[in-house]
Each structure stands twice: as C-alpha cells, then as structure tokens.
Write an enzyme that holds these catalytic residues in place. Structure first.
Site, PDB file in Angstrom:
ATOM      1  N   TYR A   1      32.126 -24.946  72.929  1.00  0.00           N
ATOM      2  CA  TYR A   1      31.402 -26.057  72.311  1.00  0.00           C
ATOM      3  C   TYR A   1      32.412 -27.095  71.848  1.00  0.00           C
ATOM      4  O   TYR A   1      33.438 -26.758  71.254  1.00  0.00           O
ATOM      5  CB  TYR A   1      30.592 -25.559  71.110  1.00  0.00           C
ATOM      6  CG  TYR A   1      29.867 -26.656  70.353  1.00  0.00           C
ATOM      7  CD1 TYR A   1      28.785 -27.316  70.925  1.00  0.00           C
ATOM      8  CD2 TYR A   1      30.268 -27.035  69.075  1.00  0.00           C
ATOM      9  CE1 TYR A   1      28.112 -28.322  70.237  1.00  0.00           C
ATOM     10  CE2 TYR A   1      29.589 -28.042  68.376  1.00  0.00           C
ATOM     11  CZ  TYR A   1      28.513 -28.685  68.965  1.00  0.00           C
ATOM     12  OH  TYR A   1      27.851 -29.675  68.284  1.00  0.00           O
TER      13      TYR A   1
ATOM     14  N   ASP B   1      40.818 -27.841  71.888  1.00  0.00           N
ATOM     15  CA  ASP B   1      39.898 -28.232  70.818  1.00  0.00           C
ATOM     16  C   ASP B   1      39.995 -27.157  69.735  1.00  0.00           C
ATOM     17  O   ASP B   1      39.447 -26.071  69.869  1.00  0.00           O
ATOM     18  CB  ASP B   1      38.481 -28.347  71.379  1.00  0.00           C
ATOM     19  CG  ASP B   1      37.464 -28.708  70.299  1.00  0.00           C
ATOM     20  OD1 ASP B   1      37.877 -28.892  69.127  1.00  0.00           O
ATOM     21  OD2 ASP B   1      36.273 -28.813  70.627  1.00  0.00           O
TER      22      ASP B   1
ATOM     23  N   LYS C   1      36.703 -29.593  60.643  1.00  0.00           N
ATOM     24  CA  LYS C   1      36.340 -28.523  59.706  1.00  0.00           C
ATOM     25  C   LYS C   1      37.341 -28.353  58.558  1.00  0.00           C
ATOM     26  O   LYS C   1      37.303 -29.130  57.611  1.00  0.00           O
ATOM     27  CB  LYS C   1      36.077 -27.226  60.482  1.00  0.00           C
ATOM     28  CG  LYS C   1      34.899 -27.414  61.464  1.00  0.00           C
ATOM     29  CD  LYS C   1      34.293 -26.159  62.036  1.00  0.00           C
ATOM     30  CE  LYS C   1      32.983 -26.499  62.732  1.00  0.00           C
ATOM     31  NZ  LYS C   1      33.002 -26.393  64.175  1.00  0.00           N
TER      32      LYS C   1
HETATM   33  C1  LIG Z   1      32.475 -27.621  65.059  1.00  0.00           C
HETATM   34  C2  LIG Z   1      33.148 -27.938  66.318  1.00  0.00           C
HETATM   35  C3  LIG Z   1      33.073 -29.220  66.903  1.00  0.00           C
HETATM   36  C4  LIG Z   1      32.199 -30.308  66.337  1.00  0.00           C
HETATM   37  O1  LIG Z   1      32.593 -30.711  65.069  1.00  0.00           O
HETATM   38  P1  LIG Z   1      31.539 -31.496  64.136  1.00  0.00           P
HETATM   39  O2  LIG Z   1      32.313 -31.805  62.901  1.00  0.00           O
HETATM   40  O3  LIG Z   1      30.399 -30.555  63.939  1.00  0.00           O
HETATM   41  O4  LIG Z   1      31.125 -32.708  64.877  1.00  0.00           O
HETATM   42  C5  LIG Z   1      33.804 -29.457  68.039  1.00  0.00           C
HETATM   43  N1  LIG Z   1      34.559 -28.511  68.601  1.00  0.00           N
HETATM   44  C6  LIG Z   1      34.660 -27.275  68.080  1.00  0.00           C
HETATM   45  C7  LIG Z   1      35.550 -26.267  68.714  1.00  0.00           C
HETATM   46  C8  LIG Z   1      33.950 -26.941  66.922  1.00  0.00           C
HETATM   47  O5  LIG Z   1      34.023 -25.711  66.438  1.00  0.00           O
END
Ligand SMILES: *Cc1c(COP(=O)(O)O)cnc(C)c1O
Length: 456
Positions: A169, A264, A292
């Site tokens: 994701y 990511d 985060k």
């Molecule tokens: C949470 C997450 C996102 C998205 O971040 P948001 O602050 O919710 O937009 C993107 N990539 C990864 C790996 C994530 O865990």
C-alpha cells in the site's frame, strides 16, 4: 481467567487451563449514538474507510482519550491499544515531551507559510542520523510524500512507467490505486472507481517474492520503467516479510535498468529502527518516503533522496510539488520531540526485545495448543495470521477465509480490554509506553480470545 489461576502461570504457556467462557459485549451506547450522528455527516460515518468496522463485529468505537498505551472510548471502556493510530504513536498516546514541545511552539502561532527554524531542526535530526537521504522535502501526509516521489522519479528519469507490488500500500494517489491484472506481468487494473484506466496503464503490478516476474517486467517494458516502489517491509496487507536475497535482486535489477528504487517507509521508517528497512537490509534505495512516526501523531510526510535527485524538485528543478501547510511548525515540533526520544541510546533495542518476548509467548501458547495461528513480527510490528504456513510472503498466500477467525478474536479482545485495528489484514504495534505488566495483561486476553476462536 480466575485470579487464582493467573498466579500459577510460570511462563510455561502450555500449562494454562483452556478458557471456554465468552464475555458479554462491552457497552457501546455512546459510541453507537455518535456513529448514528457521524453517518449523517460522513460517508460511512468516518473520514477513513477502515475505521468503519466493516471487517469486524459491531460498530466503531469513538475514542475519547489516550494516555500511554491505553485508550478510552466514549462509554468509558478502557483498552490496551495496539493500533497506535495505525503506526505513528511509537511513544504511546499523549507523550509528555511531545505535548510540551507542541504547546510551546503553538504559543507563537500555528502556521506562516514561510520557512521556520523548526523545519531545519527536524531535517537535521533526520539527515544527520540517516545514511539514505541527503536532501528532503516535508509534506503533510504519507500519500502526498509517495505521490511526489513518483512524480520526481518520472521527472528525473524521463520515463513514465512504475512497477509496484501486489500487497503493498502506498497511499491513495491515482497511480497507486492499482491492483494486479490476470497475467504474471500486467498493466494494473484500477482498485478504485474514479481512477482513469489510462493512469493504471502506467503502473505495472507484480507479485512480491518473485524474481521471474521482476525480470519479465523489465524485459517487457525495457527503458520505460522510471521506478520500482516497494514498502520497505510490506506491512499494510499482512506482514509480508521478504527474503534479503530478493531485495538484493530488486536493488540490482533496478540499477541495471537505470530505474530508481523507492522504499516506501511510511510505516517502517523510524519503526523497526531509526533508519527503517533500508538499514535492516543494508540496502540503499534511490529514494525514500516517510510518514506516520515522523510527525509524532500530527500530519507529516517526507520524501528524500540524494542531493542530485532532489535537485530536480522545484524551485531548483522542473518537477513541481508544494504544500500550504508543508513543514507546519506545530507538526514539526511533534516530529522533533518524537525523533529526539527515538535517538536515545538503546531505544529500539529495548522496544524490539519487549515485542519479541511478547510475540514469542503468544506463539508458544498457540503452538502448545495446536492452534492454526502464527504471529509474524519484525521490530515492534506484529501480525496475527490464522495459518499454519511458516512464511507468508505474498498477498496471494493470505487465506481470506481465515479473516472470520480474526473477527471473533477482535470481538473477544475488545471485550477483554485490548484494541487491535479493525481488520485482520492490519498489523499491530507495540509502543515504548507498553510496560511489561501491560503486555502481560494483553497476553492473557489474547490467550483467552484464542481459546474461544478455536473452541471446538
Ligand atoms: C500509511 C502509509 C501510506 C499513506 O500514508 P497517509 O499518511 O495515510 O497518507 C503510504 N505508504 C505506506 C507504506 C503506509 O504505511
């Protein structure tokens, strides 16, 4: 479990008596009333879909407050929290140091749309303690960070296609709301209404842990792939722990094809160690995204790379990216306070050891009982899987029907004062605020819940 029985527990999980008694459901009157109201205002009553409890029993709990590892809902029910706002709260709820720094900064105003020293301060904390980024840009969410990193990769390489993996994701930008089609190597299919098919055609989706699929994708789209994006450690669709050799292969094939490798690390960054998954593998991606934890509970995202690559971002270069509230001082303050704590010596060692002990005890219990249950873990991340497979490394290897068991577990845990994210595909997090006593309490609840899940 009776208190007298608790006393005889000697650390040998196989000695525990089997719990057979379901508990009554917690009262949800106030949460339910708030939910009825929120449904008038928001689609599904929520501002982010998974919060709606669609994959578990009952209606969403409205949270009133949190302190340390504990949260309270509107009805006054109390829970040991392993959702941690989906990852950011590595220090727990309402940490005093973050609160103090944020209040101090807030006294002087909340946003200027002009540079502040706080941005330098947070950047310095990151760059001086991270081997993988030389220059960075702050955004307001992980989605934005990843979306911008993809644009930069395309601008820098002058190529359009990107490769992503099924089961990873990367936020909800159009290019990334794409799932695998039917073949091994295919253009993606949109995974959301509203994403043009033509956008999805720029994204190639392949399975994780499959070197052939990677090789084939690069052969089929020779000189067209701007970047491959992977979650440092895939942790948004189960915890899909990849082999070191696979990530090495990925690094190599990107280099050979002059495609950028993007880690990511929005969930893994500052979580499994200060330098995240890149340091865990000892592999240098060309670009990294964080989010985060970096905002300590306030909205912050970030992408970074070498100074050379970042030189292509406006105003230095031709790739445009901006944000009214980017580098917001209050959010920077929360980030600074958080990262300062994380840099204390032994922080991760202690947190990860505590998590390991917790997870190992759960696993010993399930194994002693012959329950089809496995806890996958890395650092302070864990994932409960109702499986007997030793490894789960691809999205396809997750048994969707096992989620029925998670639903029962989720309900039983809420009734026993433990809060997990409301989906069996989500991971849980241990924070620095979870004490050994809290984890011991949570373990007992999980033991009991497992007994009920597997009750004959
Ligand atoms: C949470 C997450 C996102 C998205 O971040 P948001 O602050 O919710 O937009 C993107 N990539 C990864 C790996 C994530 O865990």
């Amino acid at each position: 479990m009776l208190d007298s029985l608790k006393k005889i527990f000697s650390g040998n999980e196989s000695e525990l008596p089997i719990n057979t008694g379901s508990k009554p459901d917690i009262s949800r009157e106030k949460s339910a009333a708030l939910y009825e109201k929120s449904k008038i205002y928001f689609p599904g009553g929520v501002n982010s879909p998974v919060r709606a409890f669609k994959s578990v029993y009952g209606t969403p709990l409205f949270i009133q407050k949190g302190e340390g590892c504990v949260i309270w809902d509107a009805d006054g029910n109390q829970f040991i929290d392993f959702c941690a706002s989906w990852g950011p709260l590595i220090l727990g709820h309402s940490h005093a140091k973050i609160r103090e720094k944020v209040s101090e900064v807030m006294q002087g105003g909340m946003s200027f749309g002009a540079p502040t020293a706080l941005e330098n301060e947070l950047a310095e904390l990151i760059i001086q303690n991270n081997r993988f980024v030389e220059k960075i840009r702050f955004t307001s969410s992980g989605t934005e960070a990843v979306m911008s990193a993809i644009r930069l990769a395309r601008g820098y390489t002058k190529r359009d296609k990107i490769i992503k993996f099924e089961g990873c994701y990367h936020g909800h930008s159009d290019s990334l709301l794409v799932k695998a089609g039917s073949g091994l190597v295919t253009f993606g299919e949109t995974s959301s209404a509203g994403v043009p098919k033509s956008f999805a055609e720029e994204t190639i989706v392949i399975p994780l842990n499959d070197t052939n699929a990677l090789t084939e994708a690069f052969a089929q789209f020779k000189d067209q792939v701007a970047a491959v994006i992977i979650e440092g450690i895939p942790a948004n669709n189960g915890l899909l722990l990849q082999d070191q050799s696979y990530i090495e292969f990925l690094r190599q094939i990107c280099t050979e094809n002059k495609s950028l490798l993007i880690f990511d690390e929005v969930i893994t960054g500052f979580r499994i160690g200060f330098e995240g998954a890149a340091a865990h593998y000892g592999i240098k991606p060309d670009m990294v995204t964080y989010g985060k934890i970096i905002g300590g509970g306030l909205p912050v995202g970030m992408y970074g790379a070498s100074a050379e690559i970042m030189g292509h971002i406006s105003p230095d270069g031709g790739v445009y990216q901006a944000g009214t509230l980017s580098g917001n001082p209050v959010a920077m303050a929360a980030g600074i306070a958080t990262l300062t704590e994380l840099l204390r010596s032994g922080f991760y060692k202690e947190l990860n050891a505590k998590t390991m002990e917790f997870v190992e005890s759960l696993q010993r219990f399930a194994t002693a009982r012959n329950y089809k249950f496995k806890v996958f873990t890395i650092g302070s991340i864990f994932w409960f899987a109702f499986t007997d497979q030793e490894k789960i490394q691809t999205a396809a290897a997750i048994d969707a029907s096992s989620m029925e068991k998670f639903k029962v577990m989720h309900r039983e845990l809420l009734n026993r004062g433990v809060y997990l994210g409301p989906s069996g595909y989500e991971v849980g997090f241990v924070s620095a605020a979870h004490t050994k006593t809290d984890l011991e309490k949570a373990k007992r609840a999980i033991f009991d819940a497992l007994d009920l899940v597997f009750k004959k």
